[in-house]
Design a protein around this motif. Structure first.
Motif, PDB file in Angstrom:
ATOM      1  N   TRP A   1       5.563  -1.584  11.924  1.00 41.43           N
ATOM      2  CA  TRP A   1       4.471  -2.235  11.196  1.00 41.43           C
ATOM      3  C   TRP A   1       4.190  -1.505   9.892  1.00 41.43           C
ATOM      4  O   TRP A   1       4.084  -2.118   8.834  1.00 41.43           O
ATOM      5  N   TRP A   2       4.083  -0.161   9.959  1.00 43.06           N
ATOM      6  CA  TRP A   2       3.837   0.615   8.747  1.00 43.06           C
ATOM      7  C   TRP A   2       4.993   0.469   7.756  1.00 43.06           C
ATOM      8  O   TRP A   2       4.772   0.364   6.545  1.00 43.06           O
TER       9      TRP A   2
ATOM     10  N   SER B   1       6.915  -2.081   7.395  1.00 42.15           N
ATOM     11  CA  SER B   1       6.808  -3.409   6.803  1.00 42.15           C
ATOM     12  C   SER B   1       5.725  -3.443   5.728  1.00 42.15           C
ATOM     13  O   SER B   1       5.937  -3.975   4.644  1.00 42.15           O
ATOM     14  N   ILE B   2       4.593  -2.857   6.025  1.00 44.15           N
ATOM     15  CA  ILE B   2       3.484  -2.876   5.066  1.00 44.15           C
ATOM     16  C   ILE B   2       3.834  -2.112   3.793  1.00 44.15           C
ATOM     17  O   ILE B   2       3.524  -2.549   2.689  1.00 44.15           O
TER      18      ILE B   2
ATOM     19  N   ASN C   1       2.369  -8.608  11.326  1.00 48.95           N
ATOM     20  CA  ASN C   1       1.283  -7.830  10.697  1.00 48.95           C
ATOM     21  C   ASN C   1      -0.073  -8.161  11.295  1.00 48.95           C
ATOM     22  O   ASN C   1      -0.885  -7.282  11.562  1.00 48.95           O
TER      23      ASN C   1
END
Length: 176
Positions: free
Chosen positions: A85-86, A88-89, A172
């Protein structure tokens, strides 16, 4: 109510992992599978160093069984869902993160119980090991493996930038 919370958290975990895996370019994933140094470093840290450090902290701080076991479960569990997730962000190397998540999740089927039995029995007793909720641990592993597998299958078969964007947003949102 507790059952619904467990189901809800499993669904969110699935969509988090699915969303990140579905956006990975399969060619980049294959390339990362050949990145032996990064993968061996991650595996060593995940299954040898981190569980051992958790054990050292539990021993040094003389933690009670509930607190110590919680720390040992966290330090012995596979990492990845939130690192994906991190990545991707912040537009980091998502393919490496998903590759490492996949490998660590598969290895954790063996390494999680081994580390927990080793460190919990060394710190506490066999009776404490028997009280662990092994079913819940393995259900979480199955959810992550299922999310990664279906996400990668979609990534390989659905060649649509709109789908990738939607999957990324879904992951997300599930991560929040």
């Amino acid at each position: 109510m507790v059952v619904w919370a467990e189901i809800g958290s499993s669904v969110l975990l699935y969509f988090l992992v699915f969303g990140m895996s579905a956006t990975v370019d399969i060619r980049r994933l294959r390339k990362q599978l050949r990145n032996r140094n990064a993968l061996l470093t991650g595996i060593s840290l995940q299954f040898i160093i981190l569980p051992f450090l958790g054990f050292v902290v539990v021993k040094l701080l003389h933690m009670s069984a509930p607190m110590g076991i919680t720390l040992l479960v966290v330090t012995s569990s596979p990492g990845g869902s939130y690192s994906n997730w991190w990545c991707s962000i912040f537009n980091a190397e998502l393919a490496l993160s998903v590759t490492m998540t996949t490998i660590s999740t598969l290895l954790s089927i063996i390494m999680l119980p081994v580390n927990l039995v080793l460190y919990v029995t060394t710190t506490y007793s066999n009776e404490v090991v028997e009280t662990l909720d092994w079913t819940a641990l393995f259900v979480s592993l199955i959810v992550v493996i299922g999310g990664i597998t279906t996400g990668l299958i979609c990534s390989a078969t659905v060649k649509n930038p709109r789908f990738n964007l939607l999957a990324n947003k879904l992951g997300n949102i599930a991560g929040i």
